[in-house]
Design an enzyme around this catalytic site. Structure first.
Site, mmCIF file in Angstrom:
data_model
loop_
_atom_site.group_PDB
_atom_site.id
_atom_site.type_symbol
_atom_site.label_atom_id
_atom_site.label_comp_id
_atom_site.label_asym_id
_atom_site.label_seq_id
_atom_site.Cartn_x
_atom_site.Cartn_y
_atom_site.Cartn_z
ATOM 1 C CB SER A 412 -0.926 0.012 1.223
ATOM 2 O OG SER A 412 -0.173 -0.046 2.415
ATOM 3 C CG HIS A 433 -3.009 -0.604 -2.719
ATOM 4 N ND1 HIS A 433 -3.194 0.743 -2.487
ATOM 5 C CD2 HIS A 433 -3.258 -1.222 -1.533
ATOM 6 C CE1 HIS A 433 -3.534 0.930 -1.230
ATOM 7 N NE2 HIS A 433 -3.586 -0.247 -0.638
ATOM 8 C CD GLU A 445 -3.473 3.527 -5.338
ATOM 9 O OE1 GLU A 445 -3.482 4.757 -5.378
ATOM 10 O OE2 GLU A 445 -3.197 2.889 -4.295
ATOM 11 C CG ASN A 483 -2.659 4.086 1.475
ATOM 12 O OD1 ASN A 483 -3.826 4.319 1.774
ATOM 13 N ND2 ASN A 483 -2.151 2.871 1.519
#
Length: 698
Positions: A412, A433, A445, A483
């Site tokens: 992540s 991800h 992702e 993130n």
């Protein structure tokens, strides 16, 4: 006669055929053509019955998106349907593929409906902030009754042909085959049996059964939770209720007025943007449409924990065999038990049968041996965020997996290129991800490394579609897109609490905006140890990450929902976060130890500091090419982090607020608070200087 709608006759069946690729959308040409073809059929003395059928892969799948936001030209869809409904000859609609929105409304204006077994029907307008505006709210409940009509219209999800038959939406379901021949056979039966014109608007038995029912108020009460903050679902209930309280023509007027209310709502603009953005992200900038895609038939997952198990479920659900590998039998057994519990939970909701559970479990092969990954086409590493551990795993995969196998990491935050450096095939390495819970969240992702091949990029985007995810291709860099923005928001949320706000106040401000949960409740859901490991990895990399009271919570074993204690406490069997006096004391102790003088912080400051810092960071992400387009960021935050879709995503929302307003606030916070995250992004400054917005960037 329109080029996209033709009229012909076969024996005594007049055939009205729509051919407007790719989905026979109800644009002006189709609407005009339908009226002209109907008139020709009514004037044809040799035709005793009329058949409405579509060429290509589907029946009419709804409105023509090219007409969104433009004035509707005559004839409007309600006018077209009115003409079909009042035909003096029976009209049969033959449905294949999907009949959605205006497509289903058109079919409901016909007198009979036949569908092939694979067909699906629905009224998805609510997902665009609208309601069915061509009679769907008035005709559907006359066939299904109130409860099912309300469910279909307020959720917007399609149903299959067999369910549509059971509900009375279609009159017959036939095996899949040539839709024209299916329709002709049914139309000939209508003619042979002398069936009359049967208008849905004249049906009243379902109305009488539900008139005066409490179902409408029950739905409104349920929507206060399920559709919190949304506008159109409540208008949908009002429109359906009008079918039970008003004569048909008056109900149609009421539906139209409510439709126009929805059109005027700012939520419609946000939802329409989200709708188009979700479709646009599949087109990766710089990736040729003809790029070859590798065949993925068998998948490996390394790590049987929460993420690995959820990832494995995605592929098992899609009918693909999965090798689920872990280092110990205990870990495998725990992982498989969690997967089975998840499937059994779905079965209790009626979504799976016991046989389907066993089929899916049988597709997951547990393993302790890397050699079992020799023939997989794609392997996804899903262990905890430790670069050294991931590099060791990728070195092992490089040695074991066949040439051409794609090696993916579910990291992540970590550097995909650093992970790929542990292999001799960096062109086959990519980030995939998934978001927790991986078997539920729609976002995937996909992260391109510096040497990831175009073929691998195209393949993982195709895999996302295959397993029902919304795939977004992003560049490599700490935290990628989602993130990276989340972490600057998290740091600001933490700073706000340090300065005097409470975790519950910060969370409430974000949920008031439309998020399903705030940053602290979300941290508890993900597990506080996840964030702690990320912070530790950054500290190892030499980044200055200050200690916080969140680290103390982890040290005390308060890891969130999984330990029933984190930032909040949780009662047995409940996911409801409850304020904990022990945490309040811990925060006070931390403030005193740090010499922080607290103050009262208002909700507006919390909103600005949590959201505007994200917008500023997003502008940097765009400048650096980590995200190709603003819409990529919007889709990531809608489907991965719960940003309210009716606000269109963070950058669409920022355009609505005004970039000049946001930039002024960012400059003010930078002067007051300092820090790199509040330094105005050059792109944000340039857009304001040029009088442009994120929506101007493509």
């Amino acid at each position: 006669m329109s080029e996209v709608v033709t009229y012909t006759r076969e024996d005594r069946v007049g055939v009205i055929c729509v051919n407007y690729p790719p989905v026979n959308a109800l644009g002006h040409g189709v609407r005009s053509g339908l009226v002209a073809a109907l008139e020709q059929g009514l004037a044809d003395a040799g035709a005793g019955v009329l058949l409405l059928v579509c060429e290509g892969r589907t029946f009419m799948a709804g409105a023509d998106i090219r007409e969104f936001g433009k004035p509707m030209l005559e004839p409007t869809l309600p006018e077209v349907i009115h003409r079909f409904e009042n035909s003096t000859k029976p009209v049969v609609a033959a449905i294949h593929g999907t009949a959605l929105g205006g497509g289903l409304e058109t079919a409901l204006g016909c007198h009979y409906r036949v569908a092939v077994a694979s067909a699906r029907v629905g009224l998805p307008e609510v997902k665009l902030g609208l309601l069915p505006g061509a009679g769907g709210t008035q005709r559907l409940p006359r066939l299904t009754g109130a409860a099912k009509a309300l469910e279909m219209i307020t959720r917007g999800d399609p149903i299959g042909a067999e369910e549509a038959l059971a509900l009375g939406i279609v009159d017959a379901v036939e095996p899949d085959g040539d839709i024209r021949q299916v329709g002709l056979a049914f139309a000939r039966r209508v003619l042979a049996e002398g069936r009359p014109v049967r208008r849905v608007r004249d049906l009243t038995d379902k109305l009488e059964a539900d008139r005066g029912s409490e179902v409408f108020q029950q739905f409104r009460d349920a929507l206060k939770i399920r559709a919190r903050g949304l506008f159109s679902p409540f208008k949908c209930v009002d429109a359906v209720e009008a079918a039970f309280t008003l004569p048909f023509d008056e109900g149609m007027k009421r539906e139209r007025a409510l439709f126009l209310d929805c059109m005027a709502s700012p939520q419609r603009a946000g939802l329409v943007h989200a709708f188009f953005a979700e479709r646009q992200v599949a087109k990766v900038k710089g990736l040729a449409k003809e790029t070859p895609v590798r065949e993925v038939r068998r998948v490996g997952v390394v790590g049987a924990g929460t993420m690995g198990g959820g990832i494995a479920m995605n592929f098992a659900n899609a009918g693909m065999p999965v090798v689920l590998l872990d280092a110990s039998q205990d870990a495998l057994d725990r992982g498989l038990a969690v997967i089975r519990r998840n499937y059994e939970h779905s079965a209790r909701k009626g979504k799976l049968s016991p046989a389907q559970i066993e089929e899916r479990m049988a597709r997951i092969q547990p393993s302790l041996d890397y050699d079992d990954l020799r023939d997989v086409d794609l392997v996804i590493e899903a262990v905890f965020e430790d670069l050294a551990v991931k590099q060791a795993i990728f070195a092992r995969l490089d040695a074991v997996c066949k040439p051409g196998a794609i090696l993916a990491s579910n990291t992540s935050t970590l550097d995909i290129d650093a992970i790929a450096s542990a292999t001799r095939r960096p062109e086959d390495v990519v980030g995939m991800h998934f978001f927790s819970p991986a078997n539920v969240m729609k976002l995937l992702e996909n992260v391109r490394g510096r040497r990831t091949s175009d073929e691998v990029k195209a393949t993982v985007m195709a895999v996302a579609r295959r397993i029902g995810k919304v795939g977004v291709m992003v560049g490599n860099g700490y935290g990628f897109v989602g993130n990276r923005m989340l972490h600057v928001r998290g740091a600001e949320a933490l700073a706000l609490v340090n300065e005097g706000a409470s975790p519950q106040q910060v969370d409430r401000v974000l949920t008031d905006l439309g998020f399903p949960m705030g940053p602290f409740a979300m941290a508890d859901l993900a597990g506080l140890d996840v964030g702690y490991r990320i912070r530790e990895e950054r500290r190892k990399a030499g980044v200055v990450v200050p200690d916080s009271w969140m680290d103390t919570l982890v040290a005390r074993g308060r890891l969130g929902q999984k330990t029933q204690a984190g930032v909040y406490r949780y009662e047995d069997g409940s996911r409801t976060p409850l304020p904990d006096p022990d945490v309040a004391t811990l925060i006070e102790d931390f403030r005193r130890a740090q010499g922080i003088a607290t103050r009262t912080i208002d909700d507006q400051e919390i909103l600005e500091r949590c959201l505007y810092v994200m917008i500023n960071e997003a502008a940097r992400i765009l400048e650096e090419g980590i995200a190709d387009r603003p819409l990529d960021i919007d889709v990531i935050w809608i489907h991965g982090y719960g940003f309210p879709a009716y606000r269109g995503g963070p950058l669409f929302w920022a355009d609505q607020v005004g970039l000049d307003t946001i930039l002024a606030a960012v400059r003010g916070y930078h002067e007051r608070l300092g820090g790199e995250s509040w330094r105005p992004a050059p792109l944000l400054e340039r857009l304001v200087r040029e009088g442009r917005c994120f929506g101007d960037l493509t």
